[in-house]
Design a protein around this motif. Structure first.
Motif, short mmCIF file in Angstrom:
data_model
loop_
_atom_site.label_atom_id
_atom_site.label_comp_id
_atom_site.label_asym_id
_atom_site.label_seq_id
_atom_site.Cartn_x
_atom_site.Cartn_y
_atom_site.Cartn_z
N ILE A 115 38.07 48.85 38.96
CA ILE A 115 38.45 48.52 40.34
C ILE A 115 39.76 49.23 40.60
N HIS A 116 39.91 49.90 41.73
CA HIS A 116 41.09 50.73 41.93
C HIS A 116 41.39 50.87 43.43
N GLY A 117 42.52 51.46 43.71
CA GLY A 117 42.90 51.78 45.09
C GLY A 117 43.85 50.77 45.70
N ALA A 118 44.11 50.97 46.99
CA ALA A 118 45.01 50.11 47.76
C ALA A 118 44.36 49.76 49.09
N ASN A 119 44.45 48.50 49.46
CA ASN A 119 43.87 47.93 50.68
C ASN A 119 42.34 48.04 50.66
N ARG A 120 41.80 49.24 50.89
CA ARG A 120 40.36 49.41 50.73
C ARG A 120 40.08 49.61 49.25
N LEU A 121 39.85 48.52 48.56
CA LEU A 121 39.67 48.57 47.11
C LEU A 121 38.27 49.06 46.77
N LYS A 122 38.21 49.94 45.78
CA LYS A 122 36.96 50.56 45.39
C LYS A 122 36.53 50.07 44.01
N ILE A 123 35.24 50.21 43.72
CA ILE A 123 34.71 49.87 42.42
C ILE A 123 33.76 50.97 41.97
N ARG A 140 31.74 52.54 45.55
CA ARG A 140 31.58 51.79 46.79
C ARG A 140 32.81 50.96 47.07
N ASP A 141 32.91 50.48 48.29
CA ASP A 141 33.99 49.57 48.66
C ASP A 141 33.76 48.20 48.03
N LEU A 142 34.79 47.66 47.41
CA LEU A 142 34.72 46.30 46.90
C LEU A 142 35.20 45.33 47.97
N ILE A 143 36.41 45.59 48.50
CA ILE A 143 36.95 44.81 49.62
C ILE A 143 37.56 45.81 50.60
N GLU A 144 37.10 45.79 51.83
CA GLU A 144 37.52 46.81 52.79
C GLU A 144 38.96 46.63 53.23
N LYS A 152 48.73 41.10 59.66
CA LYS A 152 48.54 42.42 60.27
C LYS A 152 49.69 43.37 59.98
N ASN A 153 50.85 42.84 59.57
CA ASN A 153 52.02 43.69 59.39
C ASN A 153 52.34 43.89 57.91
N ALA A 154 51.36 44.36 57.17
CA ALA A 154 51.56 44.57 55.73
C ALA A 154 52.48 45.77 55.51
N SER A 155 53.62 45.52 54.87
CA SER A 155 54.53 46.61 54.52
C SER A 155 54.18 47.22 53.18
N LEU A 156 53.42 46.50 52.37
CA LEU A 156 52.89 47.00 51.12
C LEU A 156 51.43 46.60 51.06
N GLU A 157 50.55 47.60 51.09
CA GLU A 157 49.13 47.31 51.04
C GLU A 157 48.75 46.72 49.69
N ALA A 158 47.72 45.88 49.72
CA ALA A 158 47.27 45.23 48.49
C ALA A 158 46.87 46.28 47.46
N LYS A 159 47.37 46.09 46.23
CA LYS A 159 47.12 47.04 45.15
C LYS A 159 47.38 46.33 43.83
N GLY A 160 47.32 47.08 42.73
CA GLY A 160 47.57 46.50 41.42
C GLY A 160 46.49 45.55 40.98
N SER A 161 45.25 45.93 41.12
CA SER A 161 44.12 45.03 40.86
C SER A 161 44.04 44.60 39.41
N ASN A 195 29.52 41.73 44.05
CA ASN A 195 29.29 42.48 45.28
C ASN A 195 29.80 41.74 46.53
N GLY A 196 30.39 40.55 46.31
CA GLY A 196 30.90 39.80 47.44
C GLY A 196 29.86 38.82 47.98
N PRO A 197 30.18 38.17 49.09
CA PRO A 197 31.40 38.32 49.88
C PRO A 197 32.62 37.72 49.19
N TRP A 198 33.81 38.26 49.54
CA TRP A 198 35.07 37.84 48.96
C TRP A 198 35.89 37.06 49.99
N GLU A 199 36.52 36.01 49.54
CA GLU A 199 37.49 35.29 50.37
C GLU A 199 38.85 35.39 49.70
#
Length: 476
Positions: A115-123, A140-144, A152-161, A195-199
């Motif tokens: 699992i990798h990436g930032a914000n739009r996490l991929k698998i 594919r996208d894991l979490i879009e 809405k005002n993320a100064s650091l996108e989600a990462k470090g999975s 494969n989700g869905p993720w909350e």
């Protein structure tokens, strides 16, 4: 536990603990990543702040696995494996592309994923031998929009999975930050199917402590191991207690990081993570203990602990104009809240233009050492000012044995280093000014003590370090 050491080598240190508090270095995943000018500090190139980043460590069916990736150079993803994590050599594979902040995950059906990436996490799914991505199975996208819990005002996108499976559910840990509150925050996404869905929800927001994952102990307790940016000493670990409520891990005590835990007391970081060294070696001992790391790839023809018994010899290589371009600087971590490192140095065989001594290594560095100009030796203290080295003080040196010391104070992010010299190893005199240490992105690493010797004009000189000694400063 595995960690990150970027441009330092050997790389990806492996540590062991039996109580989650006291850790000991036991191995490294690799000696060098590759033989390239930027990794070797040659041709005026370097990989400060790059090299190998964010590792993940997993155990599956009798095998230990470490994954990491090289940021920009060489630009690959790495998987290391061994059956003996303490003594065994690591088998290594690498492949492109470089999967940023990847987390290795083995599912119950033995399928392996990154699992990798930032914000739009991929698998991506790996092949059975874990030598690359499985053919015919597209990424594919894991979490879009994994940053959504931060608003809405993320100064650091989600990462470090970091992905875990507990009681049939999937839990994905990430960090993010919002312009509304600024500090780094731990978020968790949960799903019943990979494969989700993720909350997702905010899991922990206190003091900027974030990024890590879950640990369960044999007696049934749960913790989260996270870290915090703590000024010039770098990133420091935090152990956060975890309780389970309604299928979610709940971190902290009333949302806060407790200062005390019901665990064994710390015995300190010396000698298990940093250590003094008299450079006396028995035949069965390694040339360098695990506490040492080189700044970039070393030139192994230019150092020795055998040529003069009881000494570390550092020889000069190709002349360079600046300390940060000098090869074979041998380093250990600084530690907090205070720490002091000292060296004894024989400078008899230095040549004109050589500079050798003890450093506080970061982009904004400080040096105390001996410079040779013409037929004269001088004690010199240098520190950077706006990325430019400035000589602060110079004292004539009329002997060949000299001692240097650097005291670091990280208490409450004071982040100050002071420099000293001694002519006899007993009486210490301050030299130069106080270095205001800064954790800078161009190095992306806490300060390190460094033993250095480099040429600016002529090759062939060398120095002998008799010892390196590190203490908590309040022991002095």
């Amino acid at each position: 536990m595995s960690s990150t050491t970027m441009h330092m080598n050997p790389g990806v240190p492996i540590m062991k603990s039996t109580d989650l508090v006291n850790w000991k270095l036991i191995n490294y995943a690799y000696d060098t990543l590759a033989d390239l000018p930027a990794l070797n500090l040659t041709d005026g190139k370097g990989i400060y702040s790059r090299g190998s980043w964010a590792s993940s460590l997993r155990y599956h069916k009798g095998m230990y696995y470490v994954t990491t990736f090289a940021h920009d150079i060489p630009g690959e993803t790495y998987i290391f494996k061994t059956k003996d994590i303490e003594k065994g050599n690591w088998q290594r594979v690498s492949f492109k592309p470089s999967y940023h902040d990847n987390s290795l995950f083995f599912d119950d059906d033995d399928k392996a994923y990154l699992i990798h990436g930032a914000n739009r996490l991929k698998i991506v799914e790996l092949n059975e031998n874990l030598t690359g991505v499985k053919p015919g199975v597209p990424e594919r996208d894991l979490i879009e929009n994994s940053s959504a819990p931060c608003g809405k005002n993320a100064s650091l996108e989600a990462k470090g999975s970091q992905l875990f499976k507990v009681n049939g559910k999937y839990y994905l840990f990430n960090i993010c930050a919002s312009e509304n509150w600024g500090m780094r925050t731990a978020i968790i996404h949960r799903a019943d199917n990979i494969n989700g869905p993720w909350e997702g929800k905010i899991a922990f927001r206190d003091l900027g402590i974030a990024q890590g994952g879950l640990i369960d102990t044999p007696d049934g307790r749960w913790f989260s191991y996270l870290f915090r940016d703590f000024g010039a000493v770098g990133r420091i670990p935090y152990l956060i207690p975890v309780k389970w409520e309604n299928g979610w891990p709940v971190l902290g005590e009333n949302g806060k990081a407790p200062e005390n835990l019901d665990l064994p007391a710390s015995t300190g970081l010396i000698p298990n993570l940093v250590a003094s060294d008299e450079f006396d070696r028995k035949n069965v001992e390694a040339a360098l203990p695990l506490v040492w790391q080189w700044n970039h790839n070393p030139d192994n023809t230019l150092w020795s602990v055998k040529e003069r018994e009881g000494f570390l010899r550092l020889k000069t290589g190709k002349p360079v104009p600046d300390f940060l371009l000098a090869r074979n600087t041998l380093t250990q971590r600084t530690i907090g809240p205070t720490s002091s490192a000292s060296v004894a140095l024989d400078v008899t065989k230095m040549k004109e233009g050589d500079f050798s001594g003890l450093s506080a290594l970061q982009s904004e560095y400080g040096l105390v050492g001996v410079k040779v100009e013409g037929d004269k030796k001088s004690i010199v203290m240098i520190m950077t000012d706006k990325d430019k080295p400035v000589e602060v003080q110079r004292i004539p040196l009329l002997q060949n044995n000299i001692y240097f010391k650097i005291n670091c104070d990280f208490t409450n992010k004071k982040d100050e280093a002071n420099f000293f010299y001694s002519l006899d190893g007993q009486v210490w005199k301050p030299i130069g000014g106080t270095l205001k240490m800064k954790y800078t992105i161009p190095h992306f690493m806490g300060y390190r003590f460094g033993l250095f010797n480099y040429a600016t004009r002529n090759t062939g000189g060398y120095v002998d370090f008799d010892w390196f000694r590190i203490k908590y400063q309040d022991e002095l």
